[in-house]
Write an enzyme that holds these catalytic residues in place. Structure first.
Site, PDB file in Angstrom:
ATOM      1  CD  GLU A 266      -2.958  -0.590   1.901  1.00 39.36           C
ATOM      2  OE1 GLU A 266      -2.957   0.046   3.261  1.00 39.36           O
ATOM      3  OE2 GLU A 266      -4.125  -1.428   1.991  1.00 39.36           O
ATOM      4  CG  HIS A 287      10.595 -29.415  -0.080  1.00 41.07           C
ATOM      5  ND1 HIS A 287      11.367 -30.551  -0.397  1.00 41.07           N
ATOM      6  CD2 HIS A 287      10.888 -28.874   0.887  1.00 41.07           C
ATOM      7  CE1 HIS A 287      12.151 -30.724   0.615  1.00 41.07           C
ATOM      8  NE2 HIS A 287      12.131 -29.630   1.510  1.00 41.07           N
ATOM      9  CE  LYS A 388     -11.573   0.760   2.434  1.00 39.84           C
ATOM     10  NZ  LYS A 388     -11.077   1.442   3.522  1.00 39.84           N
TER      11      LYS A 388
HETATM   12  O1  PA5 Z   1      -3.622   1.128   5.436  1.00 42.78           O
HETATM   13  C1  PA5 Z   1      -4.808   1.638   5.342  1.00 42.78           C
HETATM   14  O2  PA5 Z   1      -5.340   2.690   5.654  1.00 42.78           O
HETATM   15  C2  PA5 Z   1      -5.730   0.485   4.952  1.00 42.78           C
HETATM   16  O3  PA5 Z   1      -5.347  -0.574   4.652  1.00 42.78           O
HETATM   17  C3  PA5 Z   1      -7.041   0.534   6.276  1.00 42.78           C
HETATM   18  O4  PA5 Z   1      -6.143   0.186   7.149  1.00 42.78           O
HETATM   19  C4  PA5 Z   1      -7.954  -0.511   5.707  1.00 42.78           C
HETATM   20  O5  PA5 Z   1      -8.524  -0.223   4.697  1.00 42.78           O
HETATM   21  C5  PA5 Z   1      -9.213  -0.358   6.867  1.00 42.78           C
HETATM   22  O6  PA5 Z   1      -9.636   0.941   7.085  1.00 42.78           O
HETATM   23  P1  PA5 Z   1     -10.262   1.423   8.165  1.00 42.78           P
HETATM   24  O7  PA5 Z   1      -9.535   1.392   9.226  1.00 42.78           O
HETATM   25  O8  PA5 Z   1     -10.744   2.903   7.667  1.00 42.78           O
HETATM   26  O9  PA5 Z   1     -11.697   0.730   8.347  1.00 42.78           O
END
Ligand code: PA5
Length: 399
Positions: A266, A287, A388
């Site tokens: 990310e 393996h 999303k």
């Molecule tokens: O790193 C990030 O910001 C994302 O991966 C969020 O953690 C994930 O989408 C979950 O979002 P939220 O905490 O708003 O539910």
């Protein structure tokens, strides 16, 4: 203690002048990090908050059979990876903590609801935005289950919300029903939120979070190593090594590598750039995918995370099994290096709460530097938001 060797089995794959030229920009990137608004994870956590987390953890342990943590991505992987790293493989006597909200599997959720039927459970719902679909649906199902068991006025005893201080539907619930709540600070993104109640509350139930917090901040002294790691990865990427394989030899670290995948995936994966993070458990995967690593397409490099000493002593034909394992680790690195796969090494002297927390900080720092080197914003995830929104759109069309 943690140790690094980013060079022995990688230096032949990149140009040392290019390395030095990037290394000379270290102070520029350190300043850039300091001046970034999303780096509150580098600041000390407040002592009163730590006390409140511990008190709440005690409350949960003393009043319930189990805790159900609801969250996804950066709102669950930190604590989940830690719990998996430290819980015993067998005969786990820890206070029971169940995770939900990471899939919308009807099988999982139905079986969970049945399992919880006879349990007096507490919910910790974690979402920074407060609006993530998987978390919202799972929360609703579990809250309905609580409603079937308890009076409306008693629900507040069973629900703890961890979310943004002001925005999102979870915060509205807190205000409306006066639920116990914790805050995920505005200036800390999901995958950098390890040092917040999002992860420290579930961890405080079975572990000494003072050790975890100390270990985490101990990572601050590794700023130079974190920057070196970021440079080496970046240079390997430029030489066509576009995949990083995190290799572990201890299965309990499997979710730690999931946390790493989220952190780097990310952070870097933007503008059609970034290193694709993957992971293997050795020797198991030697393996299977080991064949590809040795002789297949030369698109990857490896980062081996090894635990040098085990607390458990097992003898095999007069040899400590742990020494045997270390010999295997070194041999595999040599073999893969011979097969034109660069190998970077990270070693913990032992698997301890402090060491793993130190690595969390080290990797967070390095990922942030790496984002800068790729010239992308290390702290956003616009691509995650796109899926999303697409789901929301499709759901509105369907219902
Ligand atoms: O790193 C990030 O910001 C994302 O991966 C969020 O953690 C994930 O989408 C979950 O979002 P939220 O905490 O708003 O539910």
């Amino acid at each position: 203690m943690v140790k690094f060797d980013f060079f022995t089995y990688s230096k032949s794959f990149f140009n040392i002048e290019e390395y030095n030229s990037l290394y000379n920009k270290k102070n520029y990137y350190i300043e850039k990090l300091k001046n970034n608004a999303m780096t509150a994870w580098t600041k000390e956590i407040d002592n009163d908050l730590v006390s409140e987390i511990k008190t709440t953890a005690e409350y949960i342990k003393n009043n319930f059979d189990c805790l159900v943590v609801v969250g996804i991505g950066g709102s669950y992987l930190g604590s989940y990876s830690f719990m998996n790293a430290f819980k015993p493989y067998f005969n786990n006597q820890n206070f029971e903590i169940i995770y939900a909200g990471t899939t919308l599997s009807s099988k999982y959720l139905d079986e969970l609801l049945i399992y919880l039927n006879n349990k007096n459970f507490c919910l910790n719902v974690i979402s920074k935005s407060g609006d993530t679909l998987e978390t919202k649906i799972t929360y609703k199902l579990l809250k309905d289950a609580l409603k079937r068991k308890y009076k409306e006025e008693d629900l507040a005893k069973h629900i703890i919300i961890t979310s943004d201080k002001q925005s999102g539907s979870l915060r509205e619930e807190v205000t409306k029903y006066n639920y116990k709540s914790f805050e995920i600070p505005k200036d800390i993104g999901g995958r950098y939120s390890f040092i917040t109640p999002a992860h420290l509350l579930p961890l405080a139930i079975n572990y000494n979070i003072d050790l975890i917090i100390d270990g985490y901040y101990d990572g601050k002294r590794l700023i130079d190593e974190a920057y070196q790691y970021a440079i080496v990865r970046n240079l390997l990427f430029k030489k066509g090594k576009v995949i990083e394989n995190f290799c572990i030899y201890e299965e309990s670290l499997s979710y730690f590598t999931e946390w790493l995948k989220q952190l780097f995936g990310e952070t870097e994966g933007k503008n059609e750039l970034g290193i694709f993070p993957t992971s293997t458990l050795f020797t198991r995967d030697l393996h299977s995918i080991g064949q590809f690593i040795q002789e297949g397409n030369k698109i990857l490099f490896e980062t081996v995370i090894n635990i040098k000493n085990s607390k458990n002593y097992i003898e095999y034909q007069g040899i400590n099994l742990n020494s045997f394992n270390n010999i295997i680790v070194n041999s595999v690195i040599k073999a893969h290096h011979k097969g034109n796969t660069p190998c970077l090494e990270i070693e913990m002297d032992e698997l301890t709460l402090e060491n793993l927390a130190t690595l969390i900080y080290f990797f967070e720092l390095s990922a942030a530097f790496s984002g800068f080197l790729f010239d992308v914003d290390p702290f956003n995830q616009p691509g995650v938001e796109i899926y999303k929104q697409e789901i929301k759109k499709s759901l509105n069309e369907e219902f």
